[in-house]
Design a protein around this motif. Structure first.
Motif, mmCIF file in Angstrom:
data_model
loop_
_atom_site.group_PDB
_atom_site.id
_atom_site.type_symbol
_atom_site.label_atom_id
_atom_site.label_comp_id
_atom_site.label_asym_id
_atom_site.label_seq_id
_atom_site.Cartn_x
_atom_site.Cartn_y
_atom_site.Cartn_z
ATOM 1 N N MET A 1 0.839 -1.196 0.000
ATOM 2 C CA MET A 1 0.000 0.000 0.000
ATOM 3 C C MET A 1 0.873 1.245 0.000
ATOM 4 S SD MET A 1 -3.145 -0.840 2.621
ATOM 5 C CE MET A 1 -2.105 -1.142 4.033
ATOM 6 N N ASP A 2 0.378 2.300 -0.669
ATOM 7 C CA ASP A 2 1.120 3.555 -0.605
ATOM 8 C C ASP A 2 0.777 4.278 0.692
ATOM 9 O OD1 ASP A 2 -1.351 4.767 -0.907
ATOM 10 O OD2 ASP A 2 -0.982 5.521 -2.918
ATOM 11 N N GLY A 3 1.373 5.452 0.857
ATOM 12 C CA GLY A 3 1.213 6.167 2.115
ATOM 13 C C GLY A 3 -0.230 6.474 2.453
ATOM 14 N N LEU A 4 -1.008 6.904 1.460
ATOM 15 C CA LEU A 4 -2.411 7.230 1.718
ATOM 16 C C LEU A 4 -3.189 5.992 2.134
ATOM 17 C CD1 LEU A 4 -4.856 9.036 1.766
ATOM 18 C CD2 LEU A 4 -5.063 8.774 -0.720
ATOM 19 N N GLU A 5 -2.984 4.897 1.428
ATOM 20 C CA GLU A 5 -3.713 3.669 1.774
ATOM 21 C C GLU A 5 -3.353 3.194 3.178
ATOM 22 O OE1 GLU A 5 -4.265 1.555 -2.579
ATOM 23 O OE2 GLU A 5 -2.327 1.421 -1.586
ATOM 24 N N GLN A 6 -2.076 3.303 3.527
ATOM 25 C CA GLN A 6 -1.662 2.922 4.878
ATOM 26 C C GLN A 6 -2.332 3.803 5.929
ATOM 27 O OE1 GLN A 6 2.630 2.465 5.488
ATOM 28 N NE2 GLN A 6 2.897 2.139 3.283
ATOM 29 N N ALA A 7 -2.374 5.107 5.648
ATOM 30 C CA ALA A 7 -2.988 6.041 6.598
ATOM 31 C C ALA A 7 -4.480 5.778 6.726
ATOM 32 C CB ALA A 7 -2.728 7.475 6.148
ATOM 33 N N GLN A 8 -5.144 5.547 5.595
ATOM 34 C CA GLN A 8 -6.578 5.276 5.628
ATOM 35 C C GLN A 8 -6.871 4.003 6.417
ATOM 36 O OE1 GLN A 8 -6.975 5.414 1.297
ATOM 37 N NE2 GLN A 8 -8.481 7.061 1.495
ATOM 38 N N GLN A 9 -6.050 2.975 6.219
ATOM 39 C CA GLN A 9 -6.254 1.728 6.949
ATOM 40 C C GLN A 9 -6.047 1.931 8.444
ATOM 41 O OE1 GLN A 9 -7.234 -1.367 5.469
ATOM 42 N NE2 GLN A 9 -7.730 -1.596 7.650
ATOM 43 N N ARG A 10 -5.009 2.694 8.787
ATOM 44 C CA ARG A 10 -4.732 2.946 10.205
ATOM 45 C C ARG A 10 -5.895 3.718 10.848
ATOM 46 N NH1 ARG A 10 1.206 4.744 12.325
ATOM 47 N NH2 ARG A 10 1.631 2.811 11.185
ATOM 48 N N MET A 11 -6.444 4.684 10.136
ATOM 49 C CA MET A 11 -7.569 5.456 10.666
ATOM 50 C C MET A 11 -8.808 4.578 10.817
ATOM 51 S SD MET A 11 -6.977 8.998 8.502
ATOM 52 C CE MET A 11 -8.149 10.051 9.349
ATOM 53 N N ALA A 12 -9.073 3.739 9.815
ATOM 54 C CA ALA A 12 -10.237 2.858 9.888
ATOM 55 C C ALA A 12 -10.113 1.889 11.058
ATOM 56 C CB ALA A 12 -10.397 2.089 8.579
ATOM 57 N N ASP A 13 -8.913 1.329 11.246
ATOM 58 C CA ASP A 13 -8.686 0.395 12.348
ATOM 59 C C ASP A 13 -8.884 1.069 13.702
ATOM 60 O OD1 ASP A 13 -8.108 -1.547 10.482
ATOM 61 O OD2 ASP A 13 -5.920 -1.408 10.724
ATOM 62 N N ALA A 14 -8.627 2.379 13.753
ATOM 63 C CA ALA A 14 -8.760 3.121 15.011
ATOM 64 C C ALA A 14 -10.183 3.641 15.229
ATOM 65 C CB ALA A 14 -7.786 4.291 15.027
ATOM 66 N N GLY A 15 -11.075 3.358 14.279
ATOM 67 C CA GLY A 15 -12.462 3.767 14.448
ATOM 68 C C GLY A 15 -12.759 5.194 14.028
ATOM 69 N N VAL A 16 -11.868 5.804 13.254
ATOM 70 C CA VAL A 16 -12.118 7.154 12.760
ATOM 71 C C VAL A 16 -13.252 7.087 11.733
ATOM 72 C CG1 VAL A 16 -11.128 9.126 11.520
ATOM 73 C CG2 VAL A 16 -9.723 7.828 13.145
ATOM 74 N N PRO A 17 -14.263 7.961 11.828
ATOM 75 C CA PRO A 17 -15.390 7.920 10.890
ATOM 76 C C PRO A 17 -14.951 8.092 9.441
ATOM 77 C CG PRO A 17 -15.901 9.328 12.768
ATOM 78 C CD PRO A 17 -14.446 8.993 12.861
ATOM 79 N N GLN A 18 -15.674 7.435 8.532
ATOM 80 C CA GLN A 18 -15.297 7.451 7.127
ATOM 81 C C GLN A 18 -15.266 8.859 6.559
ATOM 82 O OE1 GLN A 18 -14.163 4.790 5.326
ATOM 83 N NE2 GLN A 18 -13.635 6.389 3.839
ATOM 84 N N ARG A 19 -16.206 9.722 6.963
ATOM 85 C CA ARG A 19 -16.211 11.097 6.457
ATOM 86 C C ARG A 19 -14.892 11.785 6.793
ATOM 87 N NH1 ARG A 19 -20.326 12.941 2.857
ATOM 88 N NH2 ARG A 19 -21.957 14.023 4.003
#
Length: 456
Positions: A1-19
């Motif tokens: 994954m590139d940097g954005l995909e890694q960051a998005q995955q980390r945020m999703a795993d932490a329960g950050v809302p999709q918006r």
């Protein structure tokens, strides 16, 4: 994954809302494309001819009607790390028996009692300030409005390595891998928390927003009546700049479309720094007190899929702010005041300096704790002097709250002072009075100002 995909995955795993993840991704794309959010002097004109709040004279009924449909929002995500704190700055006392939070609560309860309105109070907390803040406010059993919480959480995002824009790893303290997205996250946080819908469903129309460390920004029914009558979707409070206001955001007019734009110091190219800092050219700075129509905000967020399109602020730091040798990171941020450019018909109003009393350093805190300001029965903080003195405390000995409180356990009288400059390690006794211009020089040793001393 590139940097954005890694960051998005980390945020999703932490329960950050999709918006909130989508908003982060929009900023990340700007960053990846080399965006800096810079606003050159050549692209803007100075803001001029702003109406002054002193000309407002609404009736009592107009004030009451506006206050009945207004909510008060305070930004309370700051830890006061620049003053050595690791908890909410608003837990600090401004009087022996009153913290920032006590004063804010008192201001809101006073307006409620005076006008017979509900006037909801909401704090936007960060994951670091929430628990302590709610615990401190628990003693006010009448503060929360039925159907609404006392707070909502600011979102969080990964800090990005400056070399490859991937989320940084810091096993020594994983909490330092995260940062808040700047106070521009206000609008996303209001939406994803459900607070925006809850306020509208309960019949509220307007919001007044300010930093919790600015006790000058008390809920003002006259200002509420002005904003309601203006019909504007959004408004910013501005003050006249002085030579001391060269830092911080100021409003300008974008040449391409005539819209008001907030330009922060970090968005000013180096070659334009002198022009941007000129108070004769750019007359008004942004107080970070603002107003908006809740319904317009909701419809705008819906139309833009939650992405207002605020300018990027690229903030370069180290992953551990206390360790300059730790990896350099980029924090993606935005300013809530930048939303002024989003709305057709957004406006600005000039207010007196009394509505801008932020506490960013112990210099500011000393002034606020001294007799230069008084706290009234309505909990409004008012100046007791025509012009506040200039305070400059030696950063080696007064930067942190612990050092400050140890050296100035009781603030001296500054009501007759023009300036107080402290060089070196000085401790103040009780009942010290400062008059005129006073400088305490560094002798190379710890010194004391005796109790009852008259300086100047």
């Amino acid at each position: 994954m590139d940097g954005l995909e890694q960051a998005q995955q980390r945020m999703a795993d932490a329960g950050v809302p999709q918006r909130a993840i989508d908003v982060f991704a929009s900023f990340y794309d700007q960053l990846r494309q080399g965006g800096t959010g810079m606003i050159p002097e050549s692209e803007v004109d100075p803001l001029t001819d702003v109406d002054h709040a002193g000309a407002i004279s609404p009736s009592d009924e107009e004030c009451r009607e506006a206050a009945a449909v207004t909510a008060v929002i305070k930004l309370n995500g700051g830890l006061g790390t620049s003053m050595g704190l690791d908890r909410a700055k608003t837990l600090l006392p401004v009087r022996p028996d009153l913290t920032f939070l006590d004063v804010i609560a008192g201001q809101v309860r006073s307006v409620r009692a005076e006008l017979g309105v509900t006037l909801p109070l909401l704090f936007m907390n960060s994951f670091r300030t929430r628990d302590d803040t709610l615990a401190a406010l628990a003693k006010y059993d009448d503060l929360a409005v039925e159907g609404l919480p006392l707070d909502f959480l600011q979102n969080r995002e990964p800090k990005l390595r400056a070399d490859d824009l991937t989320p940084v790893d810091w096993p020594k303290d994983p909490s330092l891998e995260w940062c808040p997205p700047g106070h521009g996250d206000l609008y996303t946080a209001l939406e994803v928390s459900g607070i925006l819908d809850a306020l509208i469903d309960a019949g509220y129309r307007y919001a007044t927003v300010s930093n919790a460390d600015n006790l000058g920004a008390a809920p003002d029914p006259a200002m509420m009546a002005w904003f309601a009558a203006s019909g504007a979707p959004y408004a910013a409070e501005v003050c006249r700049r002085t030579p001391a206001d060269i830092k911080g955001g100021h409003l300008v007019v974008r040449k391409s479309d005539g819209r008001l734009v907030l330009r922060e110091t970090a968005q000013t190219p180096d070659e334009d720094a002198a022009a941007a800092a000129d108070p004769q050219k750019h007359r008004y700075f942004h107080t970070n007190n603002l107003w908006f129509d809740l319904r317009v905000m909701k419809s705008t967020l819906e139309a833009r899929d939650g992405i207002l399109g605020l300018p990027l602020i690229r903030n370069t730091k180290t992953v551990d702010p206390t360790d300059p040798s730790s990896p350099k990171v980029i924090q993606i941020e935005s300013a809530m005041g930048a939303a002024v450019e989003v709305f057709d018909g957004a406006t600005a109003i000039e207010v007196d300096r009394s509505r801008f009393l932020p506490v960013k350093t112990t210099n500011d805190l000393l002034l606020l704790r001294s007799d230069v300001y008084g706290v009234g029965d309505d909990f409004r903080v008012r100046s007791t002097v025509r012009s506040a003195p200039l305070v400059n405390l030696d950063r080696r000995f007064f930067t942190t709250i612990a050092d400050f409180d140890a050296r100035i356990p009781t603030p001296p009288s500054l009501a007759e002072a023009t300036s107080l400059t402290v060089k070196g390690d000085w401790r103040f006794g009780r009942d010290v009075v400062v008059r005129g211009d006073v400088t305490l020089d560094d002798t190379g040793a710890a010194e004391s100002v005796d109790a009852g001393s008259r300086l100047g």
